[in-house]
Design a protein around this motif. Structure first.
Motif, PDB file in Angstrom:
ATOM      1  N   ASN A  31       4.266 -39.792 -56.627  1.00 27.05           N
ATOM      2  CA  ASN A  31       3.394 -38.646 -56.346  1.00 27.05           C
ATOM      3  C   ASN A  31       1.919 -39.011 -56.462  1.00 27.05           C
ATOM      4  N   GLY A  32       1.646 -40.300 -56.675  1.00 25.94           N
ATOM      5  CA  GLY A  32       0.261 -40.763 -56.695  1.00 25.94           C
ATOM      6  C   GLY A  32      -0.389 -40.797 -58.060  1.00 25.94           C
ATOM      7  N   GLU A  69      11.650 -42.256 -68.254  1.00 25.92           N
ATOM      8  CA  GLU A  69      12.739 -41.908 -67.341  1.00 25.92           C
ATOM      9  C   GLU A  69      12.621 -40.470 -66.844  1.00 25.92           C
ATOM     10  N   LEU A  70      12.207 -39.570 -67.718  1.00 25.23           N
ATOM     11  CA  LEU A  70      12.033 -38.178 -67.311  1.00 25.23           C
ATOM     12  C   LEU A  70      10.840 -38.018 -66.367  1.00 25.23           C
ATOM     13  N   LEU A  71       9.758 -38.713 -66.654  1.00 28.94           N
ATOM     14  CA  LEU A  71       8.565 -38.589 -65.814  1.00 28.94           C
ATOM     15  C   LEU A  71       8.769 -39.205 -64.433  1.00 28.94           C
ATOM     16  N   THR A  72       9.493 -40.320 -64.355  1.00 30.44           N
ATOM     17  CA  THR A  72       9.724 -40.924 -63.041  1.00 30.44           C
ATOM     18  C   THR A  72      10.559 -40.008 -62.151  1.00 30.44           C
ATOM     19  N   LYS A  73      11.429 -39.237 -62.754  1.00 30.21           N
ATOM     20  CA  LYS A  73      12.208 -38.283 -61.961  1.00 30.21           C
ATOM     21  C   LYS A  73      11.317 -37.230 -61.320  1.00 30.21           C
ATOM     22  N   GLN A  74      10.117 -37.038 -61.889  1.00 28.39           N
ATOM     23  CA  GLN A  74       9.159 -36.081 -61.344  1.00 28.39           C
ATOM     24  C   GLN A  74       8.144 -36.755 -60.418  1.00 28.39           C
ATOM     25  N   GLY A  75       8.322 -38.057 -60.174  1.00 32.78           N
ATOM     26  CA  GLY A  75       7.450 -38.761 -59.245  1.00 32.78           C
ATOM     27  C   GLY A  75       6.328 -39.559 -59.876  1.00 32.78           C
ATOM     28  N   ASP A 116      -7.817 -43.147 -59.301  1.00 34.15           N
ATOM     29  CA  ASP A 116      -8.552 -42.119 -60.040  1.00 34.15           C
ATOM     30  C   ASP A 116      -7.623 -41.120 -60.725  1.00 34.15           C
ATOM     31  N   LYS A 117      -6.306 -41.357 -60.653  1.00 36.96           N
ATOM     32  CA  LYS A 117      -5.339 -40.442 -61.263  1.00 36.96           C
ATOM     33  C   LYS A 117      -4.409 -41.202 -62.205  1.00 36.96           C
ATOM     34  N   ILE A 118      -5.022 -41.974 -63.083  1.00 42.20           N
ATOM     35  CA  ILE A 118      -4.272 -42.743 -64.078  1.00 42.20           C
ATOM     36  C   ILE A 118      -4.672 -42.249 -65.463  1.00 42.20           C
ATOM     37  N   SER A 169      -1.677 -33.866 -60.249  1.00 42.47           N
ATOM     38  CA  SER A 169      -0.915 -34.280 -59.077  1.00 42.47           C
ATOM     39  C   SER A 169      -1.210 -33.390 -57.879  1.00 42.47           C
ATOM     40  N   ASP A 170      -0.804 -33.872 -56.687  1.00 42.47           N
ATOM     41  CA  ASP A 170      -1.061 -33.148 -55.442  1.00 42.47           C
ATOM     42  C   ASP A 170       0.156 -32.353 -54.974  1.00 42.47           C
ATOM     43  N   ARG A 171       1.175 -32.251 -55.829  1.00 39.08           N
ATOM     44  CA  ARG A 171       2.387 -31.551 -55.390  1.00 39.08           C
ATOM     45  C   ARG A 171       2.116 -30.058 -55.213  1.00 39.08           C
TER      46      ARG A 171
END
Length: 294
Positions: free
Chosen positions: A62-63, A88-94, A135-137, A292-294
């Motif tokens: 998700n960037g 693992e939980l965060l990667t499932k959210q992109g 810029d989104k780290i 995020s941009d979602r």
């Protein structure tokens, strides 16, 4: 149909489930003669204290990137409970996640900070390869790792070591900060004494105590922050989170804090039938709103 589901499952495991251990520093900058020596002489013993990151990449990015600093009182790094499971939980959210195994300080306060600063720089260098926005780290930390994350969020203009040629000119300011039952202050009245001793030594000076009481270092460029704590935490007082949040509000930094009545300390992603069990949902909603941009 079963065969298709099996293929999809295998692809998901390859993309997300298999985490890779990666070097944090260039080899020529990570040796005994450097400021960042990794061999620690303590009570006549030499111990190897390695730093590295474990990378978790989502099936569809998700960037946004997150560097996680697990807790452990600056005496160990709880890389499973407060690293692997969260990643693992965060990667499932992109989200693209690096779980940081930082070096322990043994009274050398600059050492873990140098590692998290390097991780933030290095993720920025690799942003295009990772499919994220440089810029989104942001940075996330638990307990003493929360102290490290808040240090990275307030001391980014004080790089302790930037001699690695691949990252020397890259910013180490996190775009956002996530603090989960964090140690914030080194003041005797509310600090976690073990974390303070391990970070600053047995007899820290007033200057050291002030410098690493991170609520006192919040400024206009401190990143937006999500804070979570349990009020019945008997290890790290929720007054730490409250002090940080209060200062964020005084300065005018966007922030969100949740203090749950029950949960204790070190709950990570455990499910125990408590309202705090759903904290990840609150975090993802906050990230969606602010990052995020979602």
């Amino acid at each position: 149909m079963k065969e298709l589901l099996l293929v999809i499952s295998i692809l998901f495991v390859v993309k997300v489930g298999l985490a890779q251990k990666n070097s944090l520093w260039s080899a020529d900058k990570y040796n005994e003669s450097s400021v960042l020596y990794n061999k620690v002489k303590l009570s006549g013993l030499i111990s190897n204290d390695e730093s590295y990151y474990v990378e978790y990449r989502p099936f569809k990015a998700n960037g946004v990137g997150v560097v996680i600093c697990p807790g452990g009182g600056y005496a160990k790094v709880a890389i499973d409970l407060e690293g692997t499971k969260v990643a693992e939980l965060l990667t499932k959210q992109g989200y693209t996640v690096w779980v940081l195994k930082y070096r322990l300080p043994y009274g050398r306060s600059h050492v873990p900070l140098s590692d998290v600063q390097q991780a933030l720089r290095l993720m920025r260098v690799k942003a295009s390869v990772l499919g994220i926005d440089a810029d989104k780290i942001g940075v996330m930390g638990f307990s003493a790792g929360g102290h490290l994350a808040s240090t990275a969020s307030t001391h980014f203009d004080d790089p302790v070591f930037d001699g690695d040629p691949q990252t020397a000119q890259v910013s180490c300011r996190p775009a956002f900060s996530i603090l989960i039952y964090p140690v914030i202050s080194m003041e005797e009245s509310i600090t976690h004494r073990g974390s303070r001793k391990n970070l600053l030594g047995l007899h820290p000076t007033d200057v050291q105590i002030k410098a690493f009481s991170n609520d006192l270092s919040i400024g206009e460029d401190t990143p937006p922050t999500f804070i979570l704590h349990a009020d019945d935490d008997r290890v790290v007082s929720s007054l730490n989170s409250i002090a940080y949040y209060r200062r964020l509000k005084v300065v005018g930094i966007s922030s969100e804090m949740h203090i749950f009545p029950k949960g204790g300390h070190g709950f990570g992603t455990k499910q125990r039938g408590l309202s705090v069990d759903h904290w990840m949902d609150l975090l993802v909603r906050w990230l969606d709103d602010h990052v995020s941009d979602r």
